[in-house]
Design a protein around this motif. Structure first.
Motif, PDB file in Angstrom:
ATOM      1  N   PRO A  32      51.502 109.695  -9.970  1.00 57.46           N
ATOM      2  CA  PRO A  32      52.058 111.031 -10.122  1.00 57.46           C
ATOM      3  C   PRO A  32      51.617 112.003  -9.042  1.00 57.46           C
ATOM      4  O   PRO A  32      52.231 113.030  -8.857  1.00 57.46           O
ATOM      5  CB  PRO A  32      51.559 111.475 -11.501  1.00 57.46           C
ATOM      6  CG  PRO A  32      50.351 110.646 -11.748  1.00 57.46           C
ATOM      7  CD  PRO A  32      50.580 109.344 -11.029  1.00 57.46           C
ATOM      8  N   LYS A  33      50.553 111.690  -8.324  1.00 56.46           N
ATOM      9  CA  LYS A  33      50.086 112.589  -7.284  1.00 56.46           C
ATOM     10  C   LYS A  33      50.724 112.299  -5.934  1.00 56.46           C
ATOM     11  O   LYS A  33      50.567 113.039  -4.995  1.00 56.46           O
ATOM     12  CB  LYS A  33      48.566 112.517  -7.166  1.00 56.46           C
ATOM     13  CG  LYS A  33      47.897 113.037  -8.425  1.00 56.46           C
ATOM     14  CD  LYS A  33      46.414 113.076  -8.296  1.00 56.46           C
ATOM     15  CE  LYS A  33      45.841 113.624  -9.593  1.00 56.46           C
ATOM     16  NZ  LYS A  33      44.441 113.830  -9.542  1.00 56.46           N
ATOM     17  N   LYS A  34      51.464 111.200  -5.854  1.00 54.68           N
ATOM     18  CA  LYS A  34      52.104 110.828  -4.608  1.00 54.68           C
ATOM     19  C   LYS A  34      53.247 111.794  -4.328  1.00 54.68           C
ATOM     20  O   LYS A  34      54.071 112.066  -5.189  1.00 54.68           O
ATOM     21  CB  LYS A  34      52.643 109.395  -4.705  1.00 54.68           C
ATOM     22  CG  LYS A  34      53.322 108.926  -3.449  1.00 54.68           C
ATOM     23  CD  LYS A  34      53.849 107.530  -3.638  1.00 54.68           C
ATOM     24  CE  LYS A  34      54.610 107.101  -2.400  1.00 54.68           C
ATOM     25  NZ  LYS A  34      55.250 105.827  -2.585  1.00 54.68           N
ATOM     26  N   LYS A  35      53.330 112.328  -3.146  1.00 59.59           N
ATOM     27  CA  LYS A  35      54.403 113.240  -2.772  1.00 59.59           C
ATOM     28  C   LYS A  35      55.566 112.445  -2.191  1.00 59.59           C
ATOM     29  O   LYS A  35      55.374 111.458  -1.507  1.00 59.59           O
ATOM     30  CB  LYS A  35      53.903 114.266  -1.763  1.00 59.59           C
ATOM     31  CG  LYS A  35      52.879 115.208  -2.368  1.00 59.59           C
ATOM     32  CD  LYS A  35      52.574 116.338  -1.454  1.00 59.59           C
ATOM     33  CE  LYS A  35      51.613 117.276  -2.162  1.00 59.59           C
ATOM     34  NZ  LYS A  35      51.552 118.551  -1.522  1.00 59.59           N
ATOM     35  N   GLU A  41      56.769 118.278  -4.331  1.00 60.60           N
ATOM     36  CA  GLU A  41      56.138 117.587  -5.447  1.00 60.60           C
ATOM     37  C   GLU A  41      57.203 116.718  -6.113  1.00 60.60           C
ATOM     38  O   GLU A  41      58.356 117.142  -6.225  1.00 60.60           O
ATOM     39  CB  GLU A  41      55.585 118.587  -6.461  1.00 60.60           C
ATOM     40  CG  GLU A  41      54.399 119.383  -5.961  1.00 60.60           C
ATOM     41  CD  GLU A  41      53.146 118.551  -5.802  1.00 60.60           C
ATOM     42  OE1 GLU A  41      52.962 117.565  -6.522  1.00 60.60           O
ATOM     43  OE2 GLU A  41      52.338 118.894  -4.929  1.00 60.60           O
ATOM     44  N   PRO A  42      56.860 115.531  -6.613  1.00 64.72           N
ATOM     45  CA  PRO A  42      57.868 114.662  -7.219  1.00 64.72           C
ATOM     46  C   PRO A  42      58.418 115.190  -8.543  1.00 64.72           C
ATOM     47  O   PRO A  42      59.544 114.913  -8.900  1.00 64.72           O
ATOM     48  CB  PRO A  42      57.140 113.346  -7.425  1.00 64.72           C
ATOM     49  CG  PRO A  42      55.700 113.698  -7.437  1.00 64.72           C
ATOM     50  CD  PRO A  42      55.551 114.909  -6.565  1.00 64.72           C
ATOM     51  N   VAL A  43      57.630 115.978  -9.269  1.00 63.98           N
ATOM     52  CA  VAL A  43      58.082 116.553 -10.529  1.00 63.98           C
ATOM     53  C   VAL A  43      57.556 117.975 -10.610  1.00 63.98           C
ATOM     54  O   VAL A  43      56.388 118.232 -10.338  1.00 63.98           O
ATOM     55  CB  VAL A  43      57.529 115.758 -11.741  1.00 63.98           C
ATOM     56  CG1 VAL A  43      57.906 116.437 -13.041  1.00 63.98           C
ATOM     57  CG2 VAL A  43      58.034 114.333 -11.730  1.00 63.98           C
ATOM     58  N   VAL A  44      58.431 118.905 -10.972  1.00 65.97           N
ATOM     59  CA  VAL A  44      58.031 120.285 -11.171  1.00 65.97           C
ATOM     60  C   VAL A  44      58.450 120.675 -12.580  1.00 65.97           C
ATOM     61  O   VAL A  44      59.615 120.528 -12.946  1.00 65.97           O
ATOM     62  CB  VAL A  44      58.699 121.225 -10.136  1.00 65.97           C
ATOM     63  CG1 VAL A  44      58.352 122.678 -10.436  1.00 65.97           C
ATOM     64  CG2 VAL A  44      58.295 120.843  -8.731  1.00 65.97           C
TER      65      VAL A  44
END
Length: 156
Positions: A32-35, A41-44
């Motif tokens: 989840p921290k991978k951009k 960000e992958p999820v906002v």
């Protein structure tokens, strides 16, 4: 050394490698921290509304019975005005496009436009109208009870 033992040993190493890669690669991909790019960000997650009471001051209480969540997509043409009504359950609304003007019998009013959210009245008699030149597109989520009407017409 026996030829079949060498093949089995190589085969075991390959299978161990394949198994490890098969588990590790999906885990790395789901980090989840991978951009996904340098600045995104992958999820906002953005909370659009969180309320304990409606726009006109109604405190929320959940009705008794089998809970039922409902999400409605409402399109109201310019000039459309609801009749006087009330809701016996809590709800929230999000205006995608267009403009709404709402008024409760207690004199409180609300005007909302695209990108705005509001907590719907519970048990207060009110109406809403699509104002402006374009149709209003509104999503309304309600926390009601199975078999109970979401909108109850007001009868004088």
């Amino acid at each position: 050394m026996n030829q079949s033992l060498i093949i089995n040993s190589k085969m075991r190493r390959f299978l161990l490698f394949a198994l490890t890669a098969g588990i590790a690669l999906p885990l790395v991909a789901c980090n989840p921290k991978k951009k996904t790019s340098a600045n995104i960000e992958p999820v906002v997650v953005e909370t659009l509304i969180s309320a304990t009471e409606s726009w006109n001051g109604d405190s929320y209480a959940y009705p008794k019975g089998k809970p039922q969540m409902t999400l409605q997509r409402i399109t109201a043409q310019p000039g459309f005005k609801t009749s006087l009504h009330f809701h016996s359950q809590p709800g929230i609304a999000y205006v995608v496009k267009g403009n709404l003007s709402c008024e409760a019998l207690n004199g409180k009013s609300l005007k909302v436009g695209p990108g705005e959210s509001f907590a719907t009245p519970q048990d207060s008699i009110h109406y809403c109208e699509s104002v402006g030149d374009e149709a209003a597109l509104v999503f309304v989520a309600s926390a009601g009870v199975k078999g109970q009407k979401l909108t109850v017409p007001y009868k004088k």
